[in-house]
Motif scaffolding. Structure first.
Motif, short mmCIF file in Angstrom:
data_model
loop_
_atom_site.label_atom_id
_atom_site.label_comp_id
_atom_site.label_asym_id
_atom_site.label_seq_id
_atom_site.Cartn_x
_atom_site.Cartn_y
_atom_site.Cartn_z
N LEU A 8 14.63 -6.07 -54.05
CA LEU A 8 14.85 -4.76 -54.41
C LEU A 8 15.38 -4.19 -52.99
CD1 LEU A 8 14.14 -2.65 -56.71
CD2 LEU A 8 12.03 -2.66 -55.84
N GLN A 9 14.71 -4.51 -51.53
CA GLN A 9 14.87 -3.47 -50.44
C GLN A 9 16.18 -3.50 -49.28
OE1 GLN A 9 10.57 -3.69 -48.16
NE2 GLN A 9 10.32 -5.70 -49.86
N ASN A 10 17.29 -4.96 -50.59
CA ASN A 10 18.06 -4.70 -50.09
C ASN A 10 19.81 -4.51 -51.06
OD1 ASN A 10 18.75 -8.15 -47.98
ND2 ASN A 10 17.08 -7.74 -48.53
N ARG A 11 18.80 -3.32 -51.44
CA ARG A 11 19.79 -2.22 -52.77
C ARG A 11 20.54 -3.41 -53.73
NH1 ARG A 11 23.45 0.61 -47.86
NH2 ARG A 11 22.22 1.65 -46.42
N ASP A 12 18.94 -4.00 -54.13
CA ASP A 12 19.76 -4.65 -55.48
C ASP A 12 19.93 -6.12 -55.01
OD1 ASP A 12 18.19 -2.77 -56.53
OD2 ASP A 12 19.87 -1.53 -57.40
N ARG A 13 20.41 -6.61 -53.81
CA ARG A 13 21.23 -7.66 -54.29
C ARG A 13 20.61 -8.54 -52.76
NH1 ARG A 13 25.36 -4.93 -56.19
NH2 ARG A 13 26.80 -6.16 -57.93
N GLY A 14 19.93 -9.68 -53.24
CA GLY A 14 19.35 -10.01 -52.24
C GLY A 14 20.42 -11.58 -51.57
N PRO A 15 21.12 -11.87 -50.34
CA PRO A 15 21.97 -12.33 -49.71
C PRO A 15 21.14 -13.66 -49.22
CG PRO A 15 22.43 -10.44 -48.54
CD PRO A 15 21.11 -10.46 -50.04
N GLU A 16 21.66 -14.63 -49.92
CA GLU A 16 20.81 -16.43 -49.90
C GLU A 16 20.15 -16.59 -48.62
OE1 GLU A 16 20.73 -20.57 -51.92
OE2 GLU A 16 22.77 -19.66 -51.25
N GLU A 17 21.15 -16.59 -47.78
CA GLU A 17 20.49 -16.39 -46.33
C GLU A 17 18.87 -16.07 -46.05
OE1 GLU A 17 24.06 -14.04 -45.79
OE2 GLU A 17 23.54 -15.78 -46.88
N GLU A 18 19.17 -14.28 -46.34
CA GLU A 18 18.76 -13.39 -45.89
C GLU A 18 17.23 -13.85 -46.42
OE1 GLU A 18 19.33 -9.68 -45.78
OE2 GLU A 18 20.74 -9.61 -45.14
#
Length: 258
Positions: free
Chosen positions: A164-174
């Motif tokens: 949610l805090q990554n604009r609805d997309r969470g990059p796997e590495e992050e």
């Protein structure tokens, strides 16, 4: 940080908090003692107890032990779908230390919410009776090991929050970078969560809580996590936003406590 001592205490055998025959087994005690590491930072809202406080104050080590025992008791009630009350917690968990009930109860409630994803809700204000329910409506623990496994919803809440805090997309590495700071690392078996890659990319994808897909047009291929349909069905972004505001507010409130 306050929660490191409490989580360390969780690894020790539980005191006899119920009638004979219901004491916690060694395997469960070991699971409760998992190295949850930096997850403690999520619960910075709980004020530490200084050893320099006036005579009669509760030493931090004793506080950690009491909080750990109450956490174990509340989780057992959650698994058994049983309510509890102030009277039961006072007389079963604290016994001879009832004067410390307010701070112990506060920290135990924070721990089961932020680490295990379980809400403690008061259902009878007159008699002070509480029930334990899945945090934010998530029911991912309902089918685990016949309901006997330790709650994993706390980790799911963290992952969904990161997305949610990554604009609805969470990059796997992050996502993995953030989880590694909490002691949840790819390729390393976790005492509570098992192998985290399997949990996130297979179990929760299969259950519909997460989507795991290749980032479009990425070369070499990169992957990302998204909320799955079951997450949208059981909770909402609005509830998560309110939840994060509550956590941040509590952390800010206690940030400067000596």
């Amino acid at each position: 940080m306050p929660w490191q001592g409490t989580m360390s205490e969780l690894s020790k055998p539980e005191e006899d908090l119920q009638e004979p025959g219901k004491a916690q087994g060694l395997e469960e005690a070991q699971l409760l003692g998992a190295e949850w590491g930096e997850a403690a930072t999520l619960s910075a809202s709980s004020p530490p107890v200084s050893s320099s406080t006036p005579e009669g104050a509760l030493p931090q080590e004793a506080l950690n032990k009491m909080v750990a025992n109450m956490v174990k008791f509340l989780l057992r009630k959650y698994r058994n779908k049983e309510p509890t009350s102030d009277d039961e917690l006072l007389n079963t968990v604290l016994r001879d230390n009832q004067e410390h009930y307010p701070v112990v109860f506060h920290q135990a409630v924070e721990c089961v919410l932020l680490v295990f994803g379980v809400d403690v809700k008061e259902v009878d204000p007159r008699k002070h009776i509480y029930i334990m329910v899945p945090s934010l409506g998530l029911t991912c623990d309902a089918t685990q090991r016949g309901g006997q496994g330790l709650p994993k919803a706390g980790l799911l809440v963290v992952v969904l929050s990161l997305i949610l805090q990554n604009r609805d997309r969470g990059p796997e590495e992050e996502i993995w970078r953030a989880l590694s700071r909490m002691g949840v690392c790819v390729g390393r078996e976790h005492s509570i969560f098992g192998e985290p890659r399997e949990l996130l990319t297979q179990v929760w994808v299969r259950e519909g809580y997460l989507e795991y897909r290749q980032v479009p047009d990425s070369h070499p291929a990169r992957y990302e996590f998204l909320w799955g349909p079951r997450a949208f069905a059981e909770t909402s972004k609005e509830k998560f936003t309110e939840y994060l505001l509550r956590v941040n507010e509590r952390a800010f409130r206690w940030r400067d406590v000596p």
